[in-house]
Scaffold this motif. Structure first.
Motif, PDB file in Angstrom:
ATOM      1  N   ASN A 149     -17.504   2.820  -6.212  1.00  0.00           N
ATOM      2  CA  ASN A 149     -17.398   3.641  -5.006  1.00  0.00           C
ATOM      3  C   ASN A 149     -16.396   3.102  -4.007  1.00  0.00           C
ATOM      4  OD1 ASN A 149     -18.877   5.872  -5.439  1.00  0.00           O
ATOM      5  ND2 ASN A 149     -20.762   5.100  -4.539  1.00  0.00           N
ATOM      6  N   LEU A 160       1.216  17.388  -2.067  1.00  0.00           N
ATOM      7  CA  LEU A 160       0.761  16.006  -2.003  1.00  0.00           C
ATOM      8  C   LEU A 160       1.786  15.051  -2.584  1.00  0.00           C
ATOM      9  CD1 LEU A 160      -2.983  16.551  -2.814  1.00  0.00           C
ATOM     10  CD2 LEU A 160      -1.957  15.924  -0.658  1.00  0.00           C
ATOM     11  N   GLU A 213       3.354  12.025  -0.485  1.00  0.00           N
ATOM     12  CA  GLU A 213       3.397  10.658  -1.014  1.00  0.00           C
ATOM     13  C   GLU A 213       4.810  10.108  -0.984  1.00  0.00           C
ATOM     14  OE1 GLU A 213       1.711  10.200  -4.824  1.00  0.00           O
ATOM     15  OE2 GLU A 213      -0.351  10.266  -4.088  1.00  0.00           O
ATOM     16  N   PHE A 216     -13.523   2.336  -4.733  1.00  0.00           N
ATOM     17  CA  PHE A 216     -12.202   2.822  -5.103  1.00  0.00           C
ATOM     18  C   PHE A 216     -12.134   4.325  -5.210  1.00  0.00           C
ATOM     19  CE2 PHE A 216     -10.339  -1.184  -5.851  1.00  0.00           C
ATOM     20  CZ  PHE A 216     -11.358  -2.005  -6.290  1.00  0.00           C
ATOM     21  N   ARG A 217     -13.260   4.975  -5.070  1.00  0.00           N
ATOM     22  CA  ARG A 217     -13.256   6.404  -5.259  1.00  0.00           C
ATOM     23  C   ARG A 217     -13.159   7.121  -3.938  1.00  0.00           C
ATOM     24  NH1 ARG A 217     -15.020   9.028  -9.887  1.00  0.00           N
ATOM     25  NH2 ARG A 217     -15.686  10.748  -8.571  1.00  0.00           N
ATOM     26  N   ILE A 218     -12.510   8.265  -3.981  1.00  0.00           N
ATOM     27  CA  ILE A 218     -12.480   9.104  -2.794  1.00  0.00           C
ATOM     28  C   ILE A 218     -13.785   9.877  -2.701  1.00  0.00           C
ATOM     29  CG2 ILE A 218     -11.301  10.975  -1.667  1.00  0.00           C
ATOM     30  CD1 ILE A 218      -9.597   8.604  -1.758  1.00  0.00           C
ATOM     31  N   VAL A 219     -14.129  10.527  -3.822  1.00  0.00           N
ATOM     32  CA  VAL A 219     -15.386  11.262  -3.846  1.00  0.00           C
ATOM     33  C   VAL A 219     -16.446  10.305  -4.345  1.00  0.00           C
ATOM     34  CG1 VAL A 219     -16.568  13.235  -4.818  1.00  0.00           C
ATOM     35  CG2 VAL A 219     -14.129  13.342  -4.398  1.00  0.00           C
ATOM     36  N   LYS A 220     -17.241   9.822  -3.439  1.00  0.00           N
ATOM     37  CA  LYS A 220     -18.194   8.779  -3.847  1.00  0.00           C
ATOM     38  C   LYS A 220     -19.316   9.388  -4.680  1.00  0.00           C
ATOM     39  CE  LYS A 220     -16.206   6.245  -0.535  1.00  0.00           C
ATOM     40  NZ  LYS A 220     -15.130   5.354  -0.861  1.00  0.00           N
ATOM     41  N   LEU A 221     -19.909   8.543  -5.483  1.00  0.00           N
ATOM     42  CA  LEU A 221     -21.063   8.979  -6.266  1.00  0.00           C
ATOM     43  C   LEU A 221     -22.335   8.719  -5.475  1.00  0.00           C
ATOM     44  CD1 LEU A 221     -20.099   7.511  -9.742  1.00  0.00           C
ATOM     45  CD2 LEU A 221     -20.009   9.876  -9.027  1.00  0.00           C
ATOM     46  N   HIS A 235       4.812   5.986  -0.909  1.00  0.00           N
ATOM     47  CA  HIS A 235       3.760   5.388  -1.724  1.00  0.00           C
ATOM     48  C   HIS A 235       3.806   5.984  -3.125  1.00  0.00           C
ATOM     49  CE1 HIS A 235      -0.036   3.845  -2.921  1.00  0.00           C
ATOM     50  NE2 HIS A 235      -0.575   5.029  -3.033  1.00  0.00           N
ATOM     51  N   TYR A 236       3.941   5.176  -4.136  1.00  0.00           N
ATOM     52  CA  TYR A 236       3.992   5.713  -5.490  1.00  0.00           C
ATOM     53  C   TYR A 236       2.586   5.821  -6.023  1.00  0.00           C
ATOM     54  CZ  TYR A 236       8.980   5.058  -5.568  1.00  0.00           C
ATOM     55  OH  TYR A 236      10.303   5.138  -5.320  1.00  0.00           O
TER      56      TYR A 236
END
Lengths: 799, 218
Positions: A422, A516, A520, A424-429, A525-526
């Motif tokens: 979580n 997007l 970026e 590292f995730r945007i949409v958390k579990l 940001h790559y």
């Protein structure tokens, strides 16, 4: 009232009869199977049967005799041995399919109990019946049979239809669960089991560490077959589905490595750090190698499909054979066959689908679904049979500890990993998600087959392992499988959205992607989108050119989506409309005229332009297509090796091409579109429609002279007397118009191709008043013999 | 150039952080990038953004650049564009791409959705009249497919028409043949993209991740 009751009882009766038939058939097949499956008994039976029958018929001298005595010619004989193996296989498959049929006759049962449970029960019953019949239960879940025949269709089905986008978006999470989670499970279960075994009083002290770890690695892998079977019925949201399912697919590499590692060294009794390092390297090779093998075969398949435009019948075969060979090649090197199969299916799909015909696509889809469905059913039935077959060595401690440990380790593993993921995730579990992921970790037949493969000599406790594995499988499939559906409802977990993909969403998906990526780039940001964009461009520039036939590689995704949607709509309309009837479809609520801005202020004398509603346009298109279809079909001879070319489909490509070019021309037409319209009839009459259709060619023909490269639309009319043309002609004959249907058909074609475009007002009737001259005008266009004569006709219609 | 300068910058950044919702670290990094793009000046112009080579392959290049200079995105409720933007405006536009925090209430989520969809809406509605007309939508789709060659151009119109029809059917229902549907209003836009979970999709990871992994430059 009584009628209804009678009907009710009739359907009940029918169902009951069908079930009875199935049961009787079952008995019959079971006995045959039981009788036939044990080899020595069957041989005896056969020869016994032979003699018996011969004696019965009084045919003398059937024994082998040094002097050849002539015996009567055997009119009828029984030779079961000859066809034994295929017959048995077919019987099993038939049994599986009938069972599947049977379940769906009892809707109450299938909604409570998942299909996999019912199938295992059936397997138990069949095994029990065979045992009762006194025969030896055949070892049906042979590992070779399982891994080489039963598993590949299911995995290929999963891999080919894998939703790539959500899979790739969550790949990090999936890999974490698959690799780290499985490792954790294996060591936790194995280690603690060993610890338990060492406790006094369990009589298990002869079980050493390595066999325990081996057992742990076998039992810790989440099984794709079981997950598929259960999750398919609960319709959970896409994210959770892809997480659990992806994990079950990707943990194969880990399982393979651990299994071989521990199996190798169980003999030696210890594992050195060197072995561990080698094991890690082996893991990388197994997984990456499997994917590479799959990708190579996938590209080969895509390349082959580029050239199949003339032999459409065997297109599906390439998909299946290349995938199967990928699986076998990977298994040959002890790489991960499952990952190879997934990679092959996922890689080849976009290119193959662009190349193969619509029919082949449907064939591939249905064959895959059919095979995977049969395989899955067979696997579960065989599990039941194998359970009855035994041999079993029940040990309360071992089995119960296994079951408990598996659950505990799964929960701890999922919770722990999610905590890390979580970050590292945007949409958390959420907790609910974690619960479903943990609860959905079902074990299945792969674990059983792996256990079955163990060497009896190296592992004396093999039977105990097998018993424990079976118990664990039963526990997960029955208990977890049955309760997950009500739990999902109870916890109000988000379900799968059934909404159809709308074109607005598709547009905005693409739009967002580019937006997007741009942001970026501005940030410097790559990230995620940048690389995805780069991959897409590389794909478009080089790969698609090689692998996709014809011009279609230039098609961006949005256009392909739009064509697919149109195609689907047209097919739906054909299927629902049926028959060549007058357009009576309910027009869609909003039509083009509602959204088109009014162009020029209408001149005083002009009447409002009748517009087609979208529904009517579709109807007209459909009518025309079916006419075209009829005419072409009459002209082709039958040849077994070519499919009757589906004009609907071949015509589709032409249709698209025609449409493009006509659209270009339409632009020029617009420039000349200040002609008055001369509609005589009320806007809605069919006559009016056809008249407009018919008069279009004029507008078309003007331009034709000036531009080349316009396809001459060859309409092979079967005969002018075909019922439809007569129909249409009758309408015109009212107005005194004669003439062939040719002109109007050509015009109709034009109209078809222009699709949703607004019709230009121009009819080339400039300067004519309403009323008087319109009939001759119509007559003229109706008697228009065709494109080749347009040069002469030009003058009267153009200033 | 001295402690007072950096102290002032720190104070500014803190202020900006509170207003836009970024963390201090992210603001620092974005500031670095801003300076890089504007060649160390105080303001950023269109040319500066246009000079980013990576954007050349992007079909939406012009619209993205315009979005930065669109007053509606800069929280100024008027139409029109500005010529140059400062760091604060840069941040304001970027803040549309922040992802949603994990635990937010329903209304906050709704507000976030509206904000992001408003950004998209403004990108489509080029004449700032509050509706997306058929022409504007067509142009948007054409831009999207502009790299697809001639095939794309023709179908783009058909696609835009079909999309418009869909919007009209879902939002207005049955319409008489004489009625005219002017264009997609913001409310309609919200409605058709209801199932499109934009609050999770429209984000750039950079704005959330640890900046140690950021690769600035080029």
């Amino acid at each position: 009232m009584s009628v209804r009751v009678a009907l009710h009882s009739r359907s009940f009766l029918e169902r009951g009869l069908l079930l009875l038939v199935i049961l009787i058939f079952l008995e019959g097949t079971v006995l045959t199977l039981g009788a036939a499956s044990s080899p020595d008994i069957s041989a005896q039976d056969n020869t016994g049967g032979h003699d018996h029958l011969d004696d019965h018929r009084g045919i003398a001298g059937s024994h082998v005799h040094p002097n050849y005595t002539k015996k009567a010619f055997p009119v009828l004989s029984l030779d079961y041995h000859h066809i034994q193996v295929p017959f048995e296989i077919s019987l099993w498959v038939l049994l599986a399919s009938l069972m599947k049929l049977g379940f769906h006759l009892i809707p109450q049962l299938s909604s409570i109990v998942p299909e996999s449970c019912l199938l295992i029960v059936v397997g138990l019953l069949v095994g029990g019946l065979i045992k009762l019949a006194g025969e030896e239960v055949p070892p049906v879940l042979d590992s070779n049979l399982f891994f080489l025949c039963l598993l590949p269709p299911i995995i290929l089905d999963a891999g080919y239809f894998l939703p790539i986008r959500p899979f790739m978006e969550n790949i990090g999470t999936i890999l974490m669960f698959a690799v780290v989670g499985t490792l954790w499970n294996a060591f936790f279960v194995g280690g603690l089991l060993y610890a338990v075994c060492q406790i006094e009083g369990t009589y298990l002290s002869q079980v050493e560490l390595l066999p325990c770890l081996l057992f742990g690695s076998i039992i810790s892998a989440v099984d794709p077959v079981a997950v598929l079977a259960v999750f398919e019925e609960i319709h959970i949201n896409e994210l959770l589905h892809i997480l659990v399912f992806g994990e079950s697919l990707l943990n194969d590499a880990v399982t393979v490595v651990l299994y071989h590692l521990f199996e190798e060294y169980s003999g030696a009794g210890e594992v050195t750090p060197m072995d561990v390092v080698l094991g890690v390297i082996c893991f990388l090779i197994v997984s990456l190698g499997g994917i590479a093998v799959g990708a190579i075969y996938g590209i080969l398949a895509a390349f082959t499909s580029r050239f199949t435009s003339h032999t459409r019948v065997i297109e599906p075969l390439f998909v299946f054979v290349y995938s199967y060979m990928a699986y076998l090649s990977a298994e040959m090197f002890h790489l991960s066959g499952i990952m190879a199969l997934i990679a092959c299916g996922a890689v080849m799909r976009p290119y193959v689908e662009a190349n193969i015909s619509h029919k082949s696509h449907t064939t591939v889809k249905y064959f895959l679904k059919m095979w995977s469905s049969v395989s899955e059913t067979l696997i579960f039935i065989f599990l039941g049979v194998a359970t009855v077959a035994g041999p079993h060595a029940w040990n309360w401690t071992f089995v119960s500890v296994t079951v408990i440990l598996c659950l505990v380790s799964r929960v701890i593993g999922v919770v722990g990993l999610t905590f890390i993921i979580n970050k590292f995730r945007i949409v958390k579990l959420t907790t609910k998600d974690q619960f479903i992921v943990a609860y959905g970790g079902l074990r299945g037949a792969i674990a059983f087959s792996l256990g079955y493969l163990l060497d009896k000599n190296l592992f004396p406790m093999r039977t105990m392992f097998l018993t424990a594995i079976i118990t664990e499988i039963f526990f997960t499939v029955f208990v977890q499988g049955m309760t997950i559906k009500p739990l999902v409802d109870l916890l109000a977990v988000k379900k799968k959205q059934e909404a159809k993909r709308s074109i607005n969403e598709e547009i905005h998906t693409q739009f967002l992607d580019h937006l997007l990526t741009g942001i970026e780039d501005i940030c410097g940001h790559y990230g995620h989108h940048h690389w995805k964009d780069k991959l897409n461009r590389f794909n478009k520039k080089y790969i698609k050119k090689c692998l996709i036939a014809g011009e279609r590689y230039k098609e961006p995704q949005l256009i392909a989506f739009y064509h697919k949607m149109e195609f689907k709509q047209a097919i739906e309309l054909v299927e629902s409309g049926g028959g060549v009837k007058l357009p009576s479809a309910v027009p869609s609520q909003v039509s083009m005229q509602n959204i088109q801005p009014k162009k020029l202020p209408p001149p005083v004398a002009e009447r409002a332009l009748p517009q087609f509603t979208k529904g009517r346009e579709e109807e007209i298109r459909k009518i025309l297509r079916s006419n075209l279809q009829k005419t072409r079909q009459r002209l082709r001879s039958y040849n077994r090796h070519t499919l009757v070319a589906d004009p609907f489909e071949d015509g589709w490509n032409d249709f698209i091409l025609k449409k493009q070019r006509l659209i270009e021309l339409e632009k020029k037409v617009r420039l000349m579109s200040n002609y008055l319209t001369v509609p005589g009839a009320t806007p809605d009459s069919p006559t009016m429609c056809r008249a407009r259709l018919a008069s279009d060619p004029n507008a078309f023909y003007n331009i034709k002279a000036s531009s080349d490269g316009v396809p001459t639309i060859q309409v092979d009319l079967a005969s002018p007397q075909s019922p439809d043309s007569v129909n249409m002609l009758n309408e015109f004959s009212k107005r005194g118009a004669t003439g062939q249907g040719l002109g109007q058909r050509e015009g109709a074609d034009r109209d078809e191709d222009q699709g949703l475009m607004m019709k230009p007002a121009g009819k080339g009737e400039k300067g004519e008043e309403e009323g008087g001259n319109k009939n001759p005008g119509l007559m003229r266009c109706l008697s228009d013999p065709g494109p080749s004569n347009e040069d002469e006709e030009d003058e009267p219609f153009l200033p | 150039m001295g402690a007072s300068q950096s102290a002032r910058t720190e104070h500014e950044f803190q202020d900006l952080a509170d207003r836009t919702g970024f963390s201090l670290e992210q603001i620092g990094n974005l500031n670095k990038r801003f300076r890089q793009l504007s060649k160390n000046e105080e303001t950023l112009s269109r040319q500066d953004l246009a000079s980013i080579s990576a954007l050349d392959n992007n079909p939406l290049r012009a619209q993205i650049i315009n979005a930065f200079f669109d007053k509606r995105n800069l929280r100024q409720n008027e139409a029109g564009t500005v010529q140059v933007i400062g760091f604060e405006e840069f941040l304001m536009v970027m803040s549309h791409f922040r992802p949603a925090a994990m635990h937010i209430t329903e209304e906050e989520r709704e507000k976030l959705r509206r904000e992001k969809l408003r950004f998209l809406f403004n990108m489509h509605d080029t004449d700032s009249d509050g509706t997306i007309t058929l022409e504007e939508y067509r142009r948007a789709v054409e831009e999207l497919l502009s790299k697809a060659g001639t095939i794309g151009q023709e179908t783009a119109k058909a696609i835009a028409d079909a999309a418009m029809l869909e919007v009209a059917s879902t939002t207005r229902g049955k319409m008489e043949p004489d009625e005219f549907y002017e264009g997609i209003t913001f409310e309609n836009f919200l409605q058709i993209l209801k199932t499109f979970d934009i609050e999770t999709r429209m984000h750039v990871r950079f704005l959330n991740m640890d900046t140690a992994t950021m690769r600035c430059g080029k």
